[in-house]
Design a protein around this motif. Structure first.
Motif, PDB file in Angstrom:
ATOM      1  N   VAL A 223       0.845  -1.201   0.000  1.00 44.41           N
ATOM      2  CA  VAL A 223       0.000   0.000   0.000  1.00 44.41           C
ATOM      3  C   VAL A 223       0.880   1.252   0.000  1.00 44.41           C
ATOM      4  N   ALA A 224       1.950   1.231   0.805  1.00 41.06           N
ATOM      5  CA  ALA A 224       2.853   2.383   0.858  1.00 41.06           C
ATOM      6  C   ALA A 224       3.476   2.647  -0.509  1.00 41.06           C
ATOM      7  N   ILE A 225       3.812   1.584  -1.245  1.00 38.33           N
ATOM      8  CA  ILE A 225       4.362   1.747  -2.598  1.00 38.33           C
ATOM      9  C   ILE A 225       3.294   2.325  -3.526  1.00 38.33           C
ATOM     10  N   ALA A 226       2.066   1.781  -3.442  1.00 33.16           N
ATOM     11  CA  ALA A 226       0.974   2.294  -4.284  1.00 33.16           C
ATOM     12  C   ALA A 226       0.705   3.758  -3.977  1.00 33.16           C
ATOM     13  N   ARG A 227       0.710   4.103  -2.691  1.00 31.99           N
ATOM     14  CA  ARG A 227       0.466   5.494  -2.302  1.00 31.99           C
ATOM     15  C   ARG A 227       1.524   6.422  -2.916  1.00 31.99           C
ATOM     16  N   ALA A 228       2.789   5.993  -2.875  1.00 30.50           N
ATOM     17  CA  ALA A 228       3.854   6.803  -3.477  1.00 30.50           C
ATOM     18  C   ALA A 228       3.657   6.923  -4.985  1.00 30.50           C
ATOM     19  N   LEU A 229       3.241   5.838  -5.641  1.00 31.82           N
ATOM     20  CA  LEU A 229       3.064   5.852  -7.096  1.00 31.82           C
ATOM     21  C   LEU A 229       1.898   6.745  -7.518  1.00 31.82           C
ATOM     22  N   CYS A 230       0.924   6.937  -6.628  1.00 31.49           N
ATOM     23  CA  CYS A 230      -0.218   7.795  -6.957  1.00 31.49           C
ATOM     24  C   CYS A 230       0.199   9.240  -7.216  1.00 31.49           C
ATOM     25  N   MET A 231       1.370   9.618  -6.731  1.00 34.03           N
ATOM     26  CA  MET A 231       1.896  10.956  -7.032  1.00 34.03           C
ATOM     27  C   MET A 231       2.636  10.974  -8.370  1.00 34.03           C
ATOM     28  N   GLN A 232       2.668   9.818  -9.042  1.00 32.57           N
ATOM     29  CA  GLN A 232       3.322   9.675 -10.349  1.00 32.57           C
ATOM     30  C   GLN A 232       4.744  10.238 -10.330  1.00 32.57           C
ATOM     31  N   PRO A 233       5.564   9.706  -9.425  1.00 28.67           N
ATOM     32  CA  PRO A 233       6.911  10.247  -9.260  1.00 28.67           C
ATOM     33  C   PRO A 233       7.824   9.881 -10.420  1.00 28.67           C
ATOM     34  N   ARG A 234       8.859  10.687 -10.577  1.00 30.75           N
ATOM     35  CA  ARG A 234       9.896  10.406 -11.577  1.00 30.75           C
ATOM     36  C   ARG A 234      10.965   9.480 -11.003  1.00 30.75           C
ATOM     37  N   ILE A 235      11.080   9.451  -9.680  1.00 31.77           N
ATOM     38  CA  ILE A 235      12.106   8.665  -8.997  1.00 31.77           C
ATOM     39  C   ILE A 235      11.454   8.006  -7.778  1.00 31.77           C
ATOM     40  N   MET A 236      11.839   6.766  -7.499  1.00 32.09           N
ATOM     41  CA  MET A 236      11.392   6.104  -6.269  1.00 32.09           C
ATOM     42  C   MET A 236      12.605   5.806  -5.389  1.00 32.09           C
ATOM     43  N   LEU A 237      12.501   6.186  -4.123  1.00 29.30           N
ATOM     44  CA  LEU A 237      13.517   5.883  -3.122  1.00 29.30           C
ATOM     45  C   LEU A 237      12.963   4.826  -2.177  1.00 29.30           C
ATOM     46  N   PHE A 238      13.760   3.809  -1.904  1.00 28.65           N
ATOM     47  CA  PHE A 238      13.361   2.753  -0.965  1.00 28.65           C
ATOM     48  C   PHE A 238      14.415   2.650   0.132  1.00 28.65           C
ATOM     49  N   ASP A 239      13.994   2.845   1.376  1.00 24.54           N
ATOM     50  CA  ASP A 239      14.917   2.774   2.506  1.00 24.54           C
ATOM     51  C   ASP A 239      14.629   1.514   3.316  1.00 24.54           C
TER      52      ASP A 239
END
Length: 260
Positions: A163-179
């Motif tokens: 869900v956290a990944i989907a939530r981040a993708l809803c902003m249609q980001p150009r870059i994804m950071l995973f910590d």
């Protein structure tokens, strides 16, 4: 009102462009220097895995990219925007950079769907109808569309991270950071999150991942960056990194993590 931006990563120019440039970056906590002379360039569509022992500065580095941590010296440029004290620049960068943390950081009082709607509507001024379409698309992408009306506490750890990944993708980001997105998960839940990340990588998302999952690094990364004592010690393609590392500290680290 902002119209939905296309997320078809195939539409990105074939010419590589620097999505993240870090030059001569230093960071201190008081008198203690946590990052020393960091130089790193990440091209569009590139997948970078950052690894290293605990306390090596990996998470601090990745958190500097969207100003969750402030660096004191050097330059960070994200998608052509210099990261400075300018709040406008910081907000612009954060709107283009998605991030998933070790802890899922979902709003417990909101349903899965409401968690996904919040940022597009409040930050991008997306209409509710459009935001719903985006949220449904990305919940399907992470394979939990049937959980949309549940609250985070009703989900497993693996489901919450997806869900956290989907939530981040809803902003249609150009870059994804995973910590370290899998470090808080039970072993049986790790693969479902890694599979989601692997699918993003196949689609061409620019990704920077701090992780101890060396199998994921071998499979997905274009480059593996090894950090120790706040410095980048080695950076190489997975084949070279795992089979022909040039650095003693890297080899020692790999011996330790690959034994488990």
């Amino acid at each position: 009102m902002e119209t939905a931006r296309t997320t078809s990563l195939s539409s990105v120019s074939a010419e590589p462009e620097a999505m993240v440039e870090i030059r001569g970056m230093n960071k201190w906590y008081g008198d203690f220097q946590v990052l020393t002379d960091i130089n790193l360039t990440v091209q569009s569509r590139e997948r970078i895995v950052i690894c290293g022992p605990s306390g090596s500065g990996k998470s601090t580095l990745i958190r500097c990219i969207n100003r969750l941590e402030e660096h004191q010296e050097g330059d960070i440029i994200v998608d052509g925007i210099p990261l400075t004290q300018d709040v406008k620049n910081i907000d612009q960068i954060r709107s283009e950079v998605g991030m998933c943390f070790q802890q899922f950081n979902l709003f417990p009082h909101l349903t899965v769907m409401e968690n996904c709607l919040l940022a597009p509507m409040s930050v991008r001024n997306t209409s509710r109808k459009e935001a719903l379409t985006l949220a449904q698309r990305y919940l399907e992408k992470v394979k939990i569309p049937d959980q949309a009306d549940k609250y985070p506490s009703q989900l497993s750890g693996g489901q919450q991270q997806r869900v956290a990944i989907a939530r981040a993708l809803c902003m249609q980001p150009r870059i994804m950071l995973f910590d370290e997105p899998t470090s808080a998960l039970d072993p049986e839940m790790i693969n479902e999150v890694l599979e989601t990340m692997e699918e993003l990588a196949r689609e061409g998302m620019t990704m920077i991942c701090v992780t101890h999952e060396m199998g994921f690094a071998r499979k997905v990364a274009d480059r593996v960056v090894f950090m120790d004592q706040g410095q980048i010690v080695e950076s190489a393609a997975p084949e070279t990194f795992f089979n022909n590392s040039k650095n003693d500290r890297t080899r020692k680290f790999l011996q330790q993590v690959l034994q488990h």
